[in-house]
Design an enzyme around this catalytic site. Structure first.
Site, mmCIF file in Angstrom:
data_model
loop_
_atom_site.group_PDB
_atom_site.id
_atom_site.type_symbol
_atom_site.label_atom_id
_atom_site.label_comp_id
_atom_site.label_asym_id
_atom_site.label_seq_id
_atom_site.Cartn_x
_atom_site.Cartn_y
_atom_site.Cartn_z
ATOM 1 N N SER A 314 61.323 -41.946 -10.719
ATOM 2 C CA SER A 314 62.216 -41.864 -9.719
ATOM 3 C C SER A 314 62.488 -40.738 -8.919
ATOM 4 O O SER A 314 61.626 -40.388 -7.818
ATOM 5 C CB SER A 314 63.602 -42.623 -10.105
ATOM 6 N N ASP A 325 51.877 -35.606 -0.930
ATOM 7 C CA ASP A 325 51.355 -36.146 0.475
ATOM 8 C C ASP A 325 51.215 -35.023 1.375
ATOM 9 O O ASP A 325 50.375 -34.771 2.185
ATOM 10 C CB ASP A 325 52.381 -37.020 1.154
ATOM 11 N N LYS A 339 58.963 -45.765 -11.037
ATOM 12 C CA LYS A 339 60.024 -46.215 -10.590
ATOM 13 C C LYS A 339 60.281 -46.097 -9.208
ATOM 14 O O LYS A 339 60.728 -45.329 -8.763
ATOM 15 C CB LYS A 339 61.288 -45.741 -11.629
#
Length: 485
Positions: A314, A325, A339
């Site tokens: 998470s 990214d 998650k």
């Protein structure tokens, strides 16, 4: 968007972290009140009356209604749940990074005693002289052997100012030692750091709490005072199950250009359609100012490795996904938990709440991590020969009723081909890990024997990295076209 009003949390657990927004307010309502299914509600009332009148023994109204709420919410997905008084208090306690107790990190020894992994600095246990490696054999005169770790933890916690007696077996001490320790409120640090080699720093975030951004900023500042010319840094998120969402935003923002998009969310409610940026208004919870404002400029460009594993969930995945990214650092380790949904806490009473899945979250490039996780740039096992306890851990995709990845074309297929016996609780995982722990020494992150950390250091130094061996691929025979007639 204005300053965040809600506190994002990831509830801690063996199986998964749970990203949630704490809203200490009444239940949220949509613009249009939903139509109630009267026929089904009559059936519920009929069953309630039937149990009250016909069940073999009397049942309290509160128990029936509480269990009905709990079952209704739990039927949705693995992370939605009804929080009773105890569960709600524990969630709030964990997010604040504090609890009432003795101040020790513990585990079970091979012979069933409580082993002191480490006393927390300046805690009651630390001041009393408790040492790492000590074994607790009795609590308040009662044996600990035969009781679960959770049961013994409950016995050691209590109200501030109350006392607990410990009987300790210590190596090289011929007789048991006795300690009487007064419980206090313990403030647990979620960030630790050190120089692991000349010019190379290690920063570990074990959990995202409300003080995490401030603590990390202080630790990084101290590292640069120790060595102003740091050549590389390792951000260690292994086994970090999550925590406060703002903490994740702040940790990522420390390494990214100012105002970078960190994570976005999408759900039914208008408030769930948001983009969160690397600005103080999105991550400041405890500081009056910006905790990251005084960080050295070099932190934005220092070569970075992010360590992750199956236990990274998470909020950890939010950080790793954002840094990946932007190509800000190299992700090393094993595939993360997966998650990628957000839960919102809605209070029902002063002491109870519902934790409800309200959105999915996405990386800056729009990737959904749900049931997929972050795939490292360099796959490196926990040990030189295997992936240790990671090989036994379940992932989000193994949980029953998990949400599909709405941006993965193969999501439905992946869900259909999940493990034959998915689990929906922690018991099976615990049993498997305990079995392996009997034959394998648990890894101490940051130690000289930390294989993944050593490989991360090799990467920063430009040396070869020992990659994980690829899993064998079972070849499938190609279907031959039918001959034309």
């Amino acid at each position: 968007m204005g300053k965040l009003k809600n506190t994002g949390l990831i509830g801690l657990g063996v199986v998964a972290g749970v990203a949630v927004s704490l809203q200490f307010s009444a239940m949220a309502q949509k613009n249009v009140e939903p139509t109630l299914p009267l026929e089904e509600l009559r059936q519920l009332a009929d069953v309630f009356s039937l149990i009250k009148s016909d069940y073999v023994e009397p049942v309290e109204d509160k128990k029936l209604l509480t269990e009905a709420i709990s079952g209704m919410v739990a039927s949705l997905d693995p992370h939605s749940a009804y929080l009773d008084k105890k569960a709600y208090a524990e969630l709030r306690e964990g997010s604040e990074g504090k609890f009432v107790g003795l101040g020790i990190e513990i585990g079970l020894s091979d012979d069933g005693y409580i082993k002191i992994v480490s006393p927390i600095e300046d805690s009651p246990a630390y001041r009393a002289g408790i040492k790492a490696g000590d074994l607790i054999t009795r609590l308040d005169g009662q044996p600990v052997k035969g009781s679960s770790l959770d049961e013994n933890v409950k016995r050691m916690r209590g109200e501030p100012g109350t006392k607990v007696s410990l009987t300790i077996a210590r190596k090289d001490e011929p007789q048991p030692l006795s300690f009487v320790i007064t419980r206090e409120e313990i403030h647990q640090k979620s960030v630790k750091s050190k120089m692991i080699a000349p010019g190379y720093a290690w920063v570990r975030v074990s959990q995202f709490q409300e003080p995490t951004v401030d603590d990390m900023a202080a630790q990084i500042t101290a590292l640069y005072k120790q060595d102003p010319n740091i050549k590389g840094m390792v951000l260690d998120l292994r086994n970090d199950p999550g925590g406060v969402l703002q903490g994740a935003i702040g940790v990522a923002a420390a390494f990214l250009p100012k105002d970078s998009a960190i994570v976005s969310t999408n759900g039914q409610l208008p408030d769930s359609k948001q983009v969160f940026y690397g600005r103080a208004e999105y991550y400041s919870l405890r500081s009056e100012g910006d905790a990251l404002a005084k960080l050295p400029d070099a932190i934005k460009k220092v070569p970075l490795v992010v360590l992750v594993n199956t236990g990274s969930a998470s909020a950890s995945e939010i950080v790793a996904g954002a840094l990946q990214d932007y190509k800000r650092g190299t992700i090393i380790g094993t595939q993360t938990f997966g998650k990628g949904s957000v839960q919102t806490i809605r209070q029902l009473t002063a002491d109870t709440a519902v934790k409800l899945t309200t959105a999915r979250y996405y990386t800056p490039n729009g990737r959904s991590i749900q049931a997929k996780g972050i795939v490292p740039d360099l796959m490196v096992d926990e040990n030189a020969t295997n992936d240790g306890l990671n090989s036994l851990r379940i992932r989000e995709a193994d949980l029953q009723k998990h949400l599909i990845n709405d941006r993965d074309k193969d999501a439905d297929k992946a869900k259909d081909t999940a493990k034959a016996a998915p689990v929906n609780d922690e018991m099976e995982e615990q049993l498997r890990i305990i079995a392996l722990e009997k034959t394998q020494k648990p890894l101490e992150f940051g130690s000289k024997d930390d294989f993944q950390l050593n490989q991360a250091l090799n990467h920063l130094k430009g040396l070869p990295v020992q990659l994980a061996k690829p899993e064998p691929v079972v070849a499938q025979a190609e279907a031959k076209p039918e001959p034309k007639k």
